[in-house]
Structure formats: C-alpha cells, structure tokens
Design a protein around this motif. Sequence first.
Motif, short mmCIF file in Angstrom:
data_model
loop_
_atom_site.label_atom_id
_atom_site.label_comp_id
_atom_site.label_asym_id
_atom_site.label_seq_id
_atom_site.Cartn_x
_atom_site.Cartn_y
_atom_site.Cartn_z
N ASN A 204 -5.11 7.18 -3.53
CA ASN A 204 -5.99 7.64 -2.46
C ASN A 204 -6.65 6.46 -1.74
O ASN A 204 -6.75 6.44 -0.51
N ALA A 205 -7.07 5.45 -2.53
CA ALA A 205 -7.67 4.25 -1.95
C ALA A 205 -6.65 3.51 -1.08
O ALA A 205 -6.97 3.01 0.00
N ALA A 206 -5.39 3.45 -1.55
CA ALA A 206 -4.33 2.78 -0.80
C ALA A 206 -4.05 3.51 0.52
O ALA A 206 -3.86 2.88 1.56
N LYS A 207 -4.06 4.85 0.47
CA LYS A 207 -3.82 5.64 1.67
C LYS A 207 -4.91 5.42 2.70
O LYS A 207 -4.64 5.23 3.89
N LEU B 196 0.83 -1.21 0.00
CA LEU B 196 0.00 0.00 0.00
C LEU B 196 0.86 1.26 0.00
O LEU B 196 0.56 2.23 -0.71
N ASP B 197 1.93 1.24 0.79
CA ASP B 197 2.81 2.41 0.87
C ASP B 197 3.56 2.65 -0.45
O ASP B 197 3.95 3.79 -0.75
N SER B 198 3.79 1.59 -1.19
CA SER B 198 4.58 1.72 -2.42
C SER B 198 3.78 2.28 -3.59
O SER B 198 4.36 2.77 -4.56
N ILE B 199 2.45 2.20 -3.53
CA ILE B 199 1.62 2.59 -4.69
C ILE B 199 1.82 4.05 -5.10
O ILE B 199 2.07 4.34 -6.28
N PRO B 200 1.72 5.03 -4.17
CA PRO B 200 1.92 6.42 -4.59
C PRO B 200 3.31 6.70 -5.14
O PRO B 200 3.49 7.57 -5.99
N LYS B 201 4.32 5.96 -4.66
CA LYS B 201 5.69 6.17 -5.10
C LYS B 201 5.93 5.58 -6.49
O LYS B 201 6.62 6.17 -7.32
#
Length: 264
Positions: free
Chosen positions: A65-68, A50-55
């Motif tokens: 946003n969904a991952a956050k 989940l943390d890696s998705i925005p990066k």
Amino acid sequence: MRFKFPVIAFFLLAVFVACGPSDEEKARVKLNLAKSLLEKNDTVGALLHLDSIPKLYPEAMYSANAAKNLASEVGFDLLQKKEAELDSVKVQIVDLEKGFKKEKTQFDRYTQYIHKRQTFERAWDRSYIQVHLDERGEIYLSSNYYGDHWLNHVALRVYDQGDDAKTDTIPLGDVNNHHSDFMELKWEKVSYRNGKYNDVLEFISGNVDRRLKAVFLGKEYYYIILETYDKEAVRDALALSKAIKRRSKLEAEIKGLQSRLQIN
C-alpha cells in the motif's frame, strides 16, 4: 536411531525458514531502495521497484500500500514535469516554424517544411546544400549541382581549416542520385537519406559562423562556399527536427503516465 539425524535436520531447516525474513520485511527493503533511487533522481528505476513490490510480496499488505501511494505521488510529479516540458517544446516549435513554409503535394505522404531561404524560386539556378524536413521530424540533406556539364557526383564533404564531415556515397544509378537536363544546362541532386548524411548536418549547424566550404565528390570535384542562409537553414531545420521528435516522445510518455494514473 539412524533416522534421528534427518528428522532433526528437517526440523532445524523448518525453524530456519520460519525464522527467515517475512514478505513485509523483504518488501520494506525494496521500498527503501526505491526511496534511495528517488533521492538520486532515478525516477524510472524507483517506479520499477515500487511496481514490483505487490507482485513479489503479496503478503506484504502494508508495504504494498505504501509503494502504491508513493508510486502515485511520483507519477503525478513526473506527469507535471513532462507537461511543463511539453508546453516549452511547443513554444519552441512555433518559433522555429516561422522560418519555414509548410507544403504537401500529391507526391508527399507527410507535410514538408521548406526553409524560406531555400524555396525553389530562390534556389533552382544555383549549386547548394539543401536541408529537408517533414512533419514527423525526419530530416535529411541533399547536394544540388547546377552547371553546363555533368559532374556525376556521389558524395559531399564540408570542411574548414582542417575540420570536416563527409556523407556516405550514393552511387550513380541509385534512386537517390538524380540527374536531369534542359538544353545546355545540367542538374544533379543527390539525397543523403536515412542517416547517410552522417555528421554533416551537425557539423554545419555547429559552425554557422565559420566560412565553410563544400566539395561535391564525383568524377570531377566541384567546390562551393556555403551561403550564410543555407547554413542557417540547416541549423534551424535540425533544431526543429529535434523539437518535433521531442514533442512526440513527451506526448507518448504523458499518455502512458495518464493511463498509469487513470487520468482521462
């Protein structure tokens, strides 16, 4: 005409790249993977994804946003579980501490837990196995010999009916192999620090109800039968050691989760 093939190839490649999966689609795959890991109770693995998705996929606004939001939900749930476990461990520590007295002399860096059945007044004139524990949860074992001649022992073996456990050897002259005498009496104390007790602590702790014997290994062998209260002291100290270390680990994990969730 000879340039047509490279031009066409470049054009097809561009079309292929343009038609490849978008950041949003790739992020959605990773988001689903995180959800799958959560179903398997792999919280740590899920949070990493989940943390890696925005990066990895900065253009995937929806999935990021969904991952956050999902990461926050998981983090709060994990925090509550850790806090509940910490409360339980603290109760366990309070209960176990009843069997010990706390002591810190000018020679001690950390507060020591002395089992009430192994205080100096109760044990100075006998040969026995002693357990040592401090406020950090650090634990070790010592073998204490009391007699009328030097035994010069360097190790310890505990056994019963074919089952046994043995410490490492602490040679004569080592700082952890101490000798003293007064008039005709001899005292030897060998301390098995930094894990040199091997599995002796666990062996004693798991066999309190058995008639365990111990042999002090040296130039001469010296045998004793372990007293029930000495076996219980080892069992209680080992349980308290594990509880104290678990408390420290949980407190660090909770602090990390609170920082992640921006909780004061």
